[in-house]
Design an enzyme around this catalytic site. Structure first.
Site, mmCIF file in Angstrom:
data_model
loop_
_atom_site.group_PDB
_atom_site.id
_atom_site.type_symbol
_atom_site.label_atom_id
_atom_site.label_comp_id
_atom_site.label_asym_id
_atom_site.label_seq_id
_atom_site.Cartn_x
_atom_site.Cartn_y
_atom_site.Cartn_z
ATOM 1 N N GLY A 48 0.936 -1.363 -0.175
ATOM 2 C CA GLY A 48 -0.256 -0.236 0.018
ATOM 3 C C GLY A 48 0.795 1.170 -0.113
ATOM 4 O O GLY A 48 0.663 2.470 -0.155
ATOM 5 N N GLU A 77 3.726 3.668 6.186
ATOM 6 C CA GLU A 77 2.754 3.382 5.865
ATOM 7 C C GLU A 77 1.727 4.533 5.454
ATOM 8 O O GLU A 77 2.169 5.422 4.571
ATOM 9 C CB GLU A 77 2.313 3.419 7.351
ATOM 10 C CG GLU A 77 1.326 2.348 6.655
ATOM 11 C CD GLU A 77 0.843 1.201 6.668
ATOM 12 O OE1 GLU A 77 1.426 0.815 5.219
ATOM 13 O OE2 GLU A 77 1.060 0.120 7.236
ATOM 14 N N ASP A 78 0.505 3.245 4.839
ATOM 15 C CA ASP A 78 -0.513 4.157 3.579
ATOM 16 C C ASP A 78 -1.331 4.725 4.720
ATOM 17 O O ASP A 78 -1.467 5.766 4.947
ATOM 18 C CB ASP A 78 -0.845 3.141 2.814
ATOM 19 C CG ASP A 78 -0.982 1.559 3.353
ATOM 20 O OD1 ASP A 78 -1.160 1.484 4.147
ATOM 21 O OD2 ASP A 78 -2.121 0.665 2.005
ATOM 22 N N ASP A 83 -4.786 2.282 10.962
ATOM 23 C CA ASP A 83 -6.140 1.476 10.966
ATOM 24 C C ASP A 83 -6.073 0.775 12.686
ATOM 25 O O ASP A 83 -6.654 2.237 13.733
ATOM 26 C CB ASP A 83 -6.264 0.294 9.915
ATOM 27 C CG ASP A 83 -7.764 -0.128 10.324
ATOM 28 O OD1 ASP A 83 -8.500 1.201 9.598
ATOM 29 O OD2 ASP A 83 -8.015 -0.900 10.076
ATOM 30 N N LYS A 137 -6.914 6.624 10.883
ATOM 31 C CA LYS A 137 -7.993 6.121 11.201
ATOM 32 C C LYS A 137 -8.638 6.312 12.619
ATOM 33 O O LYS A 137 -8.287 5.179 13.074
ATOM 34 C CB LYS A 137 -8.973 5.480 10.915
ATOM 35 C CG LYS A 137 -9.402 5.133 9.053
ATOM 36 C CD LYS A 137 -10.076 4.379 9.019
ATOM 37 C CE LYS A 137 -10.360 3.563 7.443
ATOM 38 N NZ LYS A 137 -10.219 2.286 6.757
ATOM 39 N N PHE A 160 -13.717 2.886 4.723
ATOM 40 C CA PHE A 160 -12.903 2.035 3.807
ATOM 41 C C PHE A 160 -12.050 2.725 2.260
ATOM 42 O O PHE A 160 -13.150 2.883 1.174
ATOM 43 C CB PHE A 160 -13.233 0.313 3.515
ATOM 44 C CG PHE A 160 -12.472 -0.148 3.117
ATOM 45 C CD1 PHE A 160 -12.076 -0.818 3.861
ATOM 46 C CD2 PHE A 160 -12.332 -0.725 1.370
ATOM 47 C CE1 PHE A 160 -10.850 -1.757 3.396
ATOM 48 C CE2 PHE A 160 -11.090 -1.562 0.513
ATOM 49 C CZ PHE A 160 -9.999 -1.748 1.875
ATOM 50 N N ASP A 188 -6.135 -0.168 -1.881
ATOM 51 C CA ASP A 188 -6.364 -1.637 -2.363
ATOM 52 C C ASP A 188 -7.786 -1.733 -2.108
ATOM 53 O O ASP A 188 -8.053 -1.818 -0.889
ATOM 54 C CB ASP A 188 -5.718 -2.986 -2.961
ATOM 55 C CG ASP A 188 -5.914 -3.526 -1.728
ATOM 56 O OD1 ASP A 188 -5.380 -3.279 -0.547
ATOM 57 O OD2 ASP A 188 -6.347 -5.085 -1.541
ATOM 58 N N ARG A 230 -4.948 0.669 -6.865
ATOM 59 C CA ARG A 230 -4.026 1.460 -6.468
ATOM 60 C C ARG A 230 -3.749 2.209 -7.271
ATOM 61 O O ARG A 230 -2.799 2.867 -6.878
ATOM 62 C CB ARG A 230 -2.736 0.276 -6.162
ATOM 63 C CG ARG A 230 -3.013 -1.388 -4.994
ATOM 64 C CD ARG A 230 -1.874 -2.050 -4.586
ATOM 65 N NE ARG A 230 -1.929 -3.096 -4.886
ATOM 66 C CZ ARG A 230 -2.167 -3.621 -3.121
ATOM 67 N NH1 ARG A 230 -2.176 -2.222 -2.695
ATOM 68 N NH2 ARG A 230 -2.457 -4.974 -2.125
HETATM 69 P P1 IMP Z 1 -3.455 -1.935 11.039
HETATM 70 O O1 IMP Z 1 -2.719 -2.733 11.294
HETATM 71 O O2 IMP Z 1 -4.924 -1.899 11.283
HETATM 72 O O3 IMP Z 1 -3.403 -0.584 11.565
HETATM 73 O O4 IMP Z 1 -4.180 -1.975 9.774
HETATM 74 C C1 IMP Z 1 -3.658 -0.884 8.349
HETATM 75 C C2 IMP Z 1 -2.986 -1.820 7.288
HETATM 76 O O5 IMP Z 1 -4.856 -1.876 6.743
HETATM 77 C C3 IMP Z 1 -2.891 -0.964 6.403
HETATM 78 O O6 IMP Z 1 -1.269 -0.864 5.563
HETATM 79 C C4 IMP Z 1 -4.055 -0.803 4.653
HETATM 80 O O7 IMP Z 1 -2.748 -2.077 4.224
HETATM 81 C C5 IMP Z 1 -5.521 -1.962 5.751
HETATM 82 N N1 IMP Z 1 -6.021 -0.477 5.370
HETATM 83 C C6 IMP Z 1 -6.457 -0.445 6.432
HETATM 84 N N2 IMP Z 1 -7.656 0.410 6.827
HETATM 85 C C7 IMP Z 1 -8.150 -0.047 5.018
HETATM 86 C C8 IMP Z 1 -9.043 1.271 3.873
HETATM 87 O O8 IMP Z 1 -9.723 1.976 4.561
HETATM 88 N N3 IMP Z 1 -8.419 0.765 2.722
HETATM 89 C C9 IMP Z 1 -7.337 -0.290 2.221
HETATM 90 N N4 IMP Z 1 -6.974 -0.524 3.144
HETATM 91 C C10 IMP Z 1 -7.211 -0.317 4.577
HETATM 92 MG MG MG Z 2 -0.377 -2.027 4.645
#
Ligand code: IMP
Ligand code: MG
Length: 187
Positions: free
Chosen positions: A51, A106-107, A110, A138, A159, A166, A172
């Site tokens: 991402g 990081e993208d 979450d 988020k 989302f 993606d 992407r």
């Molecule tokens: P975390 O470990 O839950 O913080 O995960 C983060 C990862 O979840 C990001 O690097 C994304 O790959 C994926 N992710 C979280 N939110 C979204 C979204 O809204 N769209 C797509 N991918 C997401």
């Molecule tokens: Mg990711």
């Protein structure tokens, strides 16, 4: 398996959340901050695949400092609803991080599980300092505290896709951040 799609990707987007111009503004702002903060330190910039690749590519060009770059690919165990908090490393670094300042790119942050795990892994490898740059966050979804040093934009609990991010491996290549039409998920 993701279906093979044909046709325009833009027609699947219901709402534009962050425009291309807003992305460019965030890249320039964060690039300037990193340039100021890391002067004189051996720097390695680590992109989290897949991402972060688009943000990483633009951000490093906005940083006027000597640096190495590397990538890691990680995946969470379990499903999104039953996250165990464990993260698996699918592709590890090919460069030594010992004694260096690391900037993780990081993208989107979450739940925070991925970055809280990765930060600990890198600290255990003897890095001097771990900092985090993310295009999006988020905060309403957070389960683990993550210390974000550089952030593009805060988004609500929707989302999102585009600019590296993606849905089922697609979108992407969208040049901005958007939300898909509900009909796409119902397929
Ligand atoms: P975390 O470990 O839950 O913080 O995960 C983060 C990862 O979840 C990001 O690097 C994304 O790959 C994926 N992710 C979280 N939110 C979204 C979204 O809204 N769209 C797509 N991918 C997401
Ligand atoms: Mg990711």
């Amino acid at each position: 398996m993701a279906e093979t799609r044909v046709g325009s990707i833009e027609e699947d987007i219901g709402e534009v959340l962050i425009t291309r111009e807003e992305i460019e503004e965030a890249v320039a702002r964060i690039g300037g901050e990193v340039t100021r903060d890391f002067r004189g330190e051996p720097l390695i910039v680590i992109g989290i695949l897949k991402g972060a690749f688009a943000f990483m590519a633009d951000l490093i060009q906005a940083i006027d400092l000597p640096m190495e770059i590397d990538f890691m690919d990680v995946s969470s165990y379990g499903t999104s609803t039953t996250s165990s908090g464990e993260v698996r490393i699918l592709k590890d670094l090919s460069t030594s991080v010992e004694g260096k300042s690391v900037l993780i790119v990081e993208d989107i942050v979450d739940t925070g599980l991925t970055l809280s795990y990765l930060t600990n892994v890198l600290k255990s490898r003897g890095v001097k300092k771990v900092s985090i740059a993310t295009l999006l966050t988020k905060p309403s979804r957070r389960e683990r505290a993550v210390d974000i040093d550089y952030c593009g934009y805060e988004v609500e609990d929707k989302f999102v896709v585009g600019y590296g991010i993606d849905y089922a491996e697609h979108y992407r290549n969208l040049p901005y951040i958007g939300v898909l039409k509900a009909s796409i998920y119902e397929k």
